[in-house]
Design a protein around this motif. Structure first.
Motif, mmCIF file in Angstrom:
data_model
loop_
_atom_site.group_PDB
_atom_site.id
_atom_site.type_symbol
_atom_site.label_atom_id
_atom_site.label_comp_id
_atom_site.label_asym_id
_atom_site.label_seq_id
_atom_site.Cartn_x
_atom_site.Cartn_y
_atom_site.Cartn_z
ATOM 1 N N ARG A 26 -43.898 32.115 13.412
ATOM 2 C CA ARG A 26 -44.021 30.823 12.720
ATOM 3 C C ARG A 26 -42.760 30.441 11.950
ATOM 4 N NH1 ARG A 26 -48.926 32.778 11.272
ATOM 5 N NH2 ARG A 26 -48.304 33.101 9.105
ATOM 6 N N VAL A 27 -42.098 31.413 11.323
ATOM 7 C CA VAL A 27 -40.964 31.082 10.453
ATOM 8 C C VAL A 27 -39.599 31.273 11.122
ATOM 9 C CG1 VAL A 27 -42.292 31.572 8.356
ATOM 10 C CG2 VAL A 27 -40.815 33.346 9.322
ATOM 11 N N ASP A 28 -39.565 31.820 12.308
ATOM 12 C CA ASP A 28 -38.302 32.091 13.014
ATOM 13 C C ASP A 28 -37.717 30.780 13.538
ATOM 14 O OD1 ASP A 28 -36.211 32.934 14.571
ATOM 15 O OD2 ASP A 28 -37.423 34.176 15.913
ATOM 16 N N ARG A 29 -36.700 30.295 12.865
ATOM 17 C CA ARG A 29 -36.081 29.020 13.265
ATOM 18 C C ARG A 29 -35.186 29.170 14.484
ATOM 19 N NH1 ARG A 29 -35.017 27.192 7.149
ATOM 20 N NH2 ARG A 29 -37.116 26.418 6.794
ATOM 21 N N ALA A 83 -35.964 40.541 7.618
ATOM 22 C CA ALA A 83 -35.740 39.562 6.552
ATOM 23 C C ALA A 83 -34.357 38.934 6.677
ATOM 24 C CB ALA A 83 -35.921 40.216 5.186
ATOM 25 N N GLN A 84 -33.352 39.751 6.961
ATOM 26 C CA GLN A 84 -31.983 39.256 7.151
ATOM 27 C C GLN A 84 -31.936 38.278 8.325
ATOM 28 O OE1 GLN A 84 -29.118 40.091 5.410
ATOM 29 N NE2 GLN A 84 -27.899 38.752 6.688
ATOM 30 N N TYR A 85 -32.573 38.644 9.421
ATOM 31 C CA TYR A 85 -32.609 37.792 10.609
ATOM 32 C C TYR A 85 -33.268 36.446 10.297
ATOM 33 C CZ TYR A 85 -34.512 35.838 14.879
ATOM 34 O OH TYR A 85 -34.875 34.962 15.860
ATOM 35 N N LEU A 86 -34.383 36.479 9.549
ATOM 36 C CA LEU A 86 -35.124 35.245 9.273
ATOM 37 C C LEU A 86 -34.353 34.291 8.368
ATOM 38 C CD1 LEU A 86 -38.740 36.622 8.829
ATOM 39 C CD2 LEU A 86 -37.824 35.342 10.778
ATOM 40 N N GLY A 87 -33.486 34.833 7.519
ATOM 41 C CA GLY A 87 -32.676 33.990 6.648
ATOM 42 C C GLY A 87 -33.487 33.363 5.523
ATOM 43 N N GLY A 88 -32.871 32.409 4.843
ATOM 44 C CA GLY A 88 -33.524 31.663 3.769
ATOM 45 C C GLY A 88 -34.100 32.558 2.689
ATOM 46 N N PRO A 89 -35.299 32.225 2.213
ATOM 47 C CA PRO A 89 -35.888 33.012 1.124
ATOM 48 C C PRO A 89 -36.181 34.456 1.532
ATOM 49 C CG PRO A 89 -37.489 31.442 1.983
ATOM 50 C CD PRO A 89 -36.172 31.129 2.618
ATOM 51 N N TRP A 90 -36.420 34.702 2.807
ATOM 52 C CA TRP A 90 -36.711 36.066 3.283
ATOM 53 C C TRP A 90 -35.466 36.928 3.181
ATOM 54 C CZ3 TRP A 90 -41.484 35.700 2.802
ATOM 55 C CH2 TRP A 90 -42.129 34.517 3.102
ATOM 56 N N GLN A 91 -34.331 36.343 3.517
ATOM 57 C CA GLN A 91 -33.064 37.067 3.387
ATOM 58 C C GLN A 91 -32.785 37.367 1.913
ATOM 59 O OE1 GLN A 91 -29.740 35.015 5.086
ATOM 60 N NE2 GLN A 91 -28.326 36.681 4.689
#
Length: 139
Positions: A26-29, A83-91
């Protein structure tokens, strides 16, 4: 798409793990990360190429899969790679989590892993992915 995207190996019978994969989808841009169950043929091949993973009961993040440069990380480090891969707040959350020493992070990971079936249940088999993301799953 990256020529050789990372692959996340996960416990295909774990309710939490299935939910985590659905969340990532869902969150993977970038829509690049691929997935395979640890119990799959692909998962077994990765485990065979990396004997240090014998008996692993953890998420496994595979970079440069099926190349001489293939690298694997497990437990909390694998989660931080996601988390690093997903970026944004997850990173950002992953960056903060790196302040915690790896043995402490892995200890917390192991405690959670020990109760995941009791809390989130066990599924009989991996759920069939939706048609629009099916190509991102490896058998």
């Amino acid at each position: 798409m990256t020529s050789n995207p990372a692959i996340l190996l996960y416990d295909g019978t774990c309710g939490f793990c299935d939910g985590a994969v659905q969340f990532i989808l869902r969150v993977d841009r970038r829509n690049e990360m691929r997935f395979a169950a640890l119990e799959s043929d692909f998962g077994a091949a990765v485990l065979q190429r990396h004997p240090e993973l014998a008996g692993v009961d953890s998420v496994v993040y595979v970079e440069n899969p099926e190349t001489p440069d293939e690298r694997v990380t497990v437990r909390s480090e694998a989660a931080l790679h996601v988390a690093q891969y997903l970026g944004g707040p997850w990173q950002a959350l992953g960056t903060v989590a790196r302040v915690v020493p790896a043995p402490v992070r892995d200890g917390l990971y192991d405690r959670f892993a020990a109760i995941r079936y009791r809390v989130f249940g066990r599924v009989d088999s991996c759920a069939l992915p939706a048609p629009e993301v099916r190509a991102r799953f490896i058998a």
